[in-house]
Scaffold this motif. Structure first.
Motif, short mmCIF file in Angstrom:
data_model
loop_
_atom_site.label_atom_id
_atom_site.label_comp_id
_atom_site.label_asym_id
_atom_site.label_seq_id
_atom_site.Cartn_x
_atom_site.Cartn_y
_atom_site.Cartn_z
N HIS A 1 -4.92 9.13 -2.81
CA HIS A 1 -3.58 8.66 -2.45
C HIS A 1 -2.69 8.52 -3.68
CE1 HIS A 1 -4.04 7.72 1.82
NE2 HIS A 1 -5.29 7.41 1.52
N PRO A 2 -1.48 9.04 -3.63
CA PRO A 2 -0.50 8.67 -4.66
C PRO A 2 -0.20 7.18 -4.54
CG PRO A 2 0.26 10.54 -3.35
CD PRO A 2 -0.92 9.96 -2.64
N VAL A 3 -0.01 6.52 -5.67
CA VAL A 3 0.21 5.07 -5.67
C VAL A 3 1.39 4.73 -6.57
CG1 VAL A 3 -0.79 2.81 -6.18
CG2 VAL A 3 -2.26 4.64 -5.32
N VAL A 4 2.23 3.82 -6.09
CA VAL A 4 3.30 3.25 -6.89
C VAL A 4 3.18 1.74 -6.81
CG1 VAL A 4 5.79 2.96 -7.17
CG2 VAL A 4 4.87 5.19 -6.48
N ALA A 5 3.06 1.07 -7.96
CA ALA A 5 3.05 -0.39 -7.99
C ALA A 5 4.42 -0.84 -8.46
CB ALA A 5 1.96 -0.91 -8.92
N ALA A 6 5.23 -1.28 -7.52
CA ALA A 6 6.62 -1.62 -7.81
C ALA A 6 6.73 -2.97 -8.49
CB ALA A 6 7.44 -1.62 -6.51
N PRO B 1 -0.48 9.81 2.57
CA PRO B 1 0.71 8.98 2.34
C PRO B 1 0.63 8.29 0.98
CG PRO B 1 -0.75 7.94 3.94
CD PRO B 1 -1.28 9.32 3.72
N THR B 2 1.80 8.08 0.39
CA THR B 2 1.90 7.29 -0.83
C THR B 2 1.76 5.81 -0.48
OG1 THR B 2 3.34 8.91 -1.90
CG2 THR B 2 3.40 6.67 -2.78
N VAL B 3 0.99 5.11 -1.27
CA VAL B 3 0.85 3.67 -1.08
C VAL B 3 1.72 2.96 -2.11
CG1 VAL B 3 -0.71 1.70 -1.06
CG2 VAL B 3 -1.50 3.92 -0.20
N VAL B 4 2.65 2.15 -1.65
CA VAL B 4 3.51 1.38 -2.52
C VAL B 4 3.06 -0.08 -2.46
CG1 VAL B 4 5.87 0.60 -2.98
CG2 VAL B 4 5.45 2.96 -2.23
N LEU B 5 2.68 -0.60 -3.62
CA LEU B 5 2.12 -1.95 -3.74
C LEU B 5 3.17 -2.88 -4.34
CD1 LEU B 5 -1.23 -0.77 -5.36
CD2 LEU B 5 -0.93 -1.46 -2.97
N VAL B 6 3.43 -3.99 -3.68
CA VAL B 6 4.47 -4.92 -4.12
C VAL B 6 3.83 -6.29 -4.36
CG1 VAL B 6 6.67 -6.02 -3.57
CG2 VAL B 6 6.22 -3.66 -2.82
N HIS B 7 3.84 -6.73 -5.61
CA HIS B 7 3.26 -8.02 -5.95
C HIS B 7 4.18 -9.15 -5.51
CE1 HIS B 7 5.99 -8.98 -9.30
NE2 HIS B 7 5.96 -7.69 -9.59
N GLY B 8 3.63 -10.36 -5.54
CA GLY B 8 4.41 -11.53 -5.17
C GLY B 8 4.73 -12.40 -6.36
N ALA B 9 5.04 -13.66 -6.07
CA ALA B 9 5.38 -14.61 -7.12
C ALA B 9 4.15 -14.95 -7.96
CB ALA B 9 5.92 -15.89 -6.48
N PHE B 10 4.38 -15.29 -9.22
CA PHE B 10 3.35 -15.73 -10.17
C PHE B 10 2.34 -14.61 -10.46
CE2 PHE B 10 4.16 -19.19 -6.99
CZ PHE B 10 5.21 -19.77 -7.68
N ASP C 1 2.10 -9.98 -11.45
CA ASP C 1 2.83 -8.77 -11.81
C ASP C 1 2.05 -7.58 -11.26
OD1 ASP C 1 0.69 -8.33 -13.54
OD2 ASP C 1 1.88 -8.49 -15.38
N SER C 2 2.50 -6.37 -11.56
CA SER C 2 1.89 -5.19 -10.95
C SER C 2 0.45 -4.96 -11.38
CB SER C 2 2.73 -3.94 -11.28
OG SER C 2 3.97 -3.99 -10.62
N THR C 3 0.02 -5.56 -12.51
CA THR C 3 -1.37 -5.38 -12.91
C THR C 3 -2.34 -6.05 -11.95
OG1 THR C 3 -1.37 -7.34 -14.35
CG2 THR C 3 -0.71 -5.24 -15.35
N SER C 4 -1.85 -6.94 -11.11
CA SER C 4 -2.72 -7.57 -10.11
C SER C 4 -3.25 -6.56 -9.10
CB SER C 4 -1.99 -8.70 -9.39
OG SER C 4 -0.86 -8.22 -8.69
N TRP C 5 -2.64 -5.38 -9.06
CA TRP C 5 -3.06 -4.31 -8.15
C TRP C 5 -3.96 -3.28 -8.84
CZ3 TRP C 5 -2.40 -5.35 -3.31
CH2 TRP C 5 -1.23 -5.98 -2.83
N ASN C 6 -4.29 -3.45 -10.11
CA ASN C 6 -4.95 -2.39 -10.87
C ASN C 6 -6.20 -1.84 -10.19
OD1 ASN C 6 -3.05 -2.36 -12.88
ND2 ASN C 6 -4.36 -3.25 -14.46
N ASP C 7 -7.09 -2.72 -9.76
CA ASP C 7 -8.35 -2.25 -9.18
C ASP C 7 -8.14 -1.62 -7.81
OD1 ASP C 7 -9.75 -3.01 -11.43
OD2 ASP C 7 -10.34 -4.96 -10.62
N VAL C 8 -7.20 -2.17 -7.04
CA VAL C 8 -6.88 -1.56 -5.74
C VAL C 8 -6.26 -0.17 -5.97
CG1 VAL C 8 -5.41 -1.75 -3.69
CG2 VAL C 8 -6.59 -3.77 -4.59
#
Length: 244
Positions: free
Chosen positions: A37-42, A10-19, A21-28
């Motif tokens: 896994h295909p990954v999309v950081a929205a 499955p594709t994993v779609v990562l959605v950041h929160g307030a304060f 941005d998508s770079t907060s998911w870089n290591d994950v």
């Protein structure tokens, strides 16, 4: 000659929160890609819950195959709403996140449990909302950001996160949630026990109410940055349930 059947991951779609941005998911994201896994950081707009969820739902519509949808912080409210009507979402993962029920807002939930020091760290700025009405958006004061948001992240990294943080509108935090996706989808949750934004007690309450499988991590609100392996392991458990 036998050919082993292959079920796409499955594709994993990562959605950041307030304060954040998508770079907060870089290591994950790096760990998930290493696992195939295909990954999309929205890029979460952070303008209003219904509009943010509608945007994420459009991102989901462009993905073929099953999706594991992951939300951090306010992004938890966004993925809960976006999953409803998105037929390819098979599981939800909440990371130090709001997990609202219908009619609840992030602001409501934040005030329900003691322990958050976020209010004293916020910097408000008047803005014009997408509909043309006046509003306010918030960032965390850069000097206070490392302690408030990312106390277990290396100081230099936390300072860069403070600089690149994206503001959220007050309207987004105040908007009541619609019917949540967790009512019909299996859910997992990472509870950050040292969180100064969303107290651990609030995270536990919301995750348990949603029937989520909970893992507690001794971490700040920036748990995806400070403990990416632990967060990844929870996402992989959700993904494994999709492929079984």
């Amino acid at each position: 000659m036998f050919h082993r059947s292959h079920t796409p991951r499955p594709t994993v779609v990562l959605v950041h929160g307030a304060f954040a941005d998508s770079t907060s998911w870089n290591d994950v994201a790096r760990e998930l890609r290493r696992e195939g896994h295909p990954v999309v950081a929205a890029a979460n707009p952070l303008r209003g819950l219904s509009g943010d969820a509608a945007y994420v739902r459009e991102v989901l519509a462009g993905i073929e195959g099953p999706v594991v949808l992951v939300g951090h912080s306010y992004g938890g409210a966004v993925v809960s709403a976006a999953a409803v009507g998105a037929d390819n979402v098979r599981a939800l993962v909440y990371v130090a996140a709001f997990v609202p029920d219908k009619g609840e807002s992030a602001l409501d939930l934040a005030a329900r449990f003691p322990g958050s020091s976020l209010g004293d760290a916020l910097h408000p700025v008047p803005v014009t909302l997408p509909d043309g009405s006046p509003g306010v958006e918030f960032t965390i004061d850069q000097a206070k950001f490392p302690h408030q948001f990312a106390a277990d992240v290396p100081e230099g990294v936390a300072q860069l996160m403070a600089v690149t943080q994206r503001p959220v509108t007050g309207a987004a935090l105040e908007e009541p949630a619609p019917e949540p996706g967790w009512r019909t989808l299996p859910s997992w949750a990472v509870v950050a026990t040292e969180d100064l934004n969303i107290p651990a007690a609030a995270q536990r309450h919301m995750a348990e109410r949603a029937g989520a499988r909970v893992r507690e991590v001794r971490a700040s609100h920036a748990v995806s940055v400070s403990h990416p392996q632990e967060v990844t392991s929870v996402v992989l458990a959700a993904a494994a349930s999709v492929t079984r």
